[in-house]
Write an enzyme that holds these catalytic residues in place. Structure first.
Site, mmCIF file in Angstrom:
data_model
loop_
_atom_site.group_PDB
_atom_site.id
_atom_site.type_symbol
_atom_site.label_atom_id
_atom_site.label_comp_id
_atom_site.label_asym_id
_atom_site.label_seq_id
_atom_site.Cartn_x
_atom_site.Cartn_y
_atom_site.Cartn_z
ATOM 1 C CG ASP A 186 -0.036 -3.921 10.526
ATOM 2 O OD1 ASP A 186 -0.145 -4.937 10.929
ATOM 3 O OD2 ASP A 186 0.693 -3.418 9.975
ATOM 4 C CD GLU A 221 -3.205 -1.063 1.548
ATOM 5 O OE1 GLU A 221 -3.433 0.258 2.192
ATOM 6 O OE2 GLU A 221 -3.984 -1.359 1.196
HETATM 7 MG MG LIG Z 1 4.999 -1.691 9.255
#
Ligand SMILES: [Mg+2]
Ligand SMILES: Nc1ncnc2c1ncn2[C@@H]1O[C@H](COP(=O)(O)OP(=O)(O)O)[C@@H](O)[C@H]1O
Length: 213
Positions: A130, A13
């Site tokens: 994340d 991304e």
């Molecule tokens: Mg990362």
């Protein structure tokens, strides 16, 4: 095109470059389009993600977390310029270690720092989205724990969202660092102590674990 930029990571991304920003060494994170999306929708989504990342970075820093300083957000080009943090990822630090006893106290110290950072972040109602050991850096030369990569972050007061953050980190520990159960347990212990409303979060996390078996 970014002047004098060196590409250090090409992700799914975003591209990460090291480049000068004024007189400073900076990390430049450029999100790019997903060609399968409608162009107008894509432009909106990408811009939203960039703004969200910069906002969460800044919100955490204001709450006392060590996160890279945001220098400049270039919405037109989906790019964030931020402080380059000199140091190593927690992933690399843990990977360099053997099972040697002498690492135990170092790991306790690291667990303590991680637990404190997560508590601070969740008190500020920021969900990282994340959490992995690659998204945690140890700053040179102080050893301050720096949280990075707010690309999937958002603001939420819900215990279940916070629990998912912890769960994702636990999974990352288990899959990347063998025999890290004790270390993760001490991260949670610090988290509990430092975050006074962590009860419902821990309950949700335990529910999650029960569902697994
Ligand atoms: Mg990362
Ligand atoms: N501010 C920073 N200072 C130093 N290194 C960084 C910084 N931001 C990112 N990096 C390095 O680039 C890698 C990828 O950046 P990250 O923001 O995690 O992007 P991705 O979304 O591709 O995972 C990190 O694991 C780290 O090694």
């Amino acid at each position: 095109m970014i002047d004098n930029a060196v590409l250090i990571k090409q992700g799914a991304e975003a591209r990460i470059y090291i480049a000068p920003f004024l007189t400073r060494k900076a990390i430049v994170k450029e999100r790019f389009s997903k060609s399968y999306r409608h162009p107008i929708l894509d432009k909106k989504l990408t811009a939203r993600r960039v703004t969200q990342e910069a906002r969460c970075l800044h919100k955490c820093r204001r709450s006392g977390l060590d996160t890279p300083v945001v220098y400049f957000v270039d919405i037109e080009n989906n790019t964030i310029y931020m402080e380059y943090v000199e140091g190593k990822t927690v992933r690399d630090i843990l990977r360099e270690q053997s099972d040697d006893e002498s690492f135990k106290s170092k790991n306790d110290e690291m667990a303590n720092k991680i637990g404190m950072a997560l508590a601070n972040m969740h008190v500020a109602d920021v969900i990282h989205g994340d959490l992995t050991t690659s998204n945690l850096l140890s700053r040179d030369p102080t050893g301050s724990l720096v949280v990075i990569d707010f690309g999937l972050s958002y603001v939420s007061i819900l215990p279940e969202d916070k629990a998912v953050d912890l769960y994702v980190l636990e999974r990352a520990f288990m899959s990347t660092h063998p025999n890290s159960e004790t270390m993760f347990a001490s991260i949670l212990e610090t988290y509990r102590k430092k975050y006074k409303d962590s009860g419902p979060v821990i309950n949700k996390l335990e529910e999650e674990a029960e569902n697994e078996v």
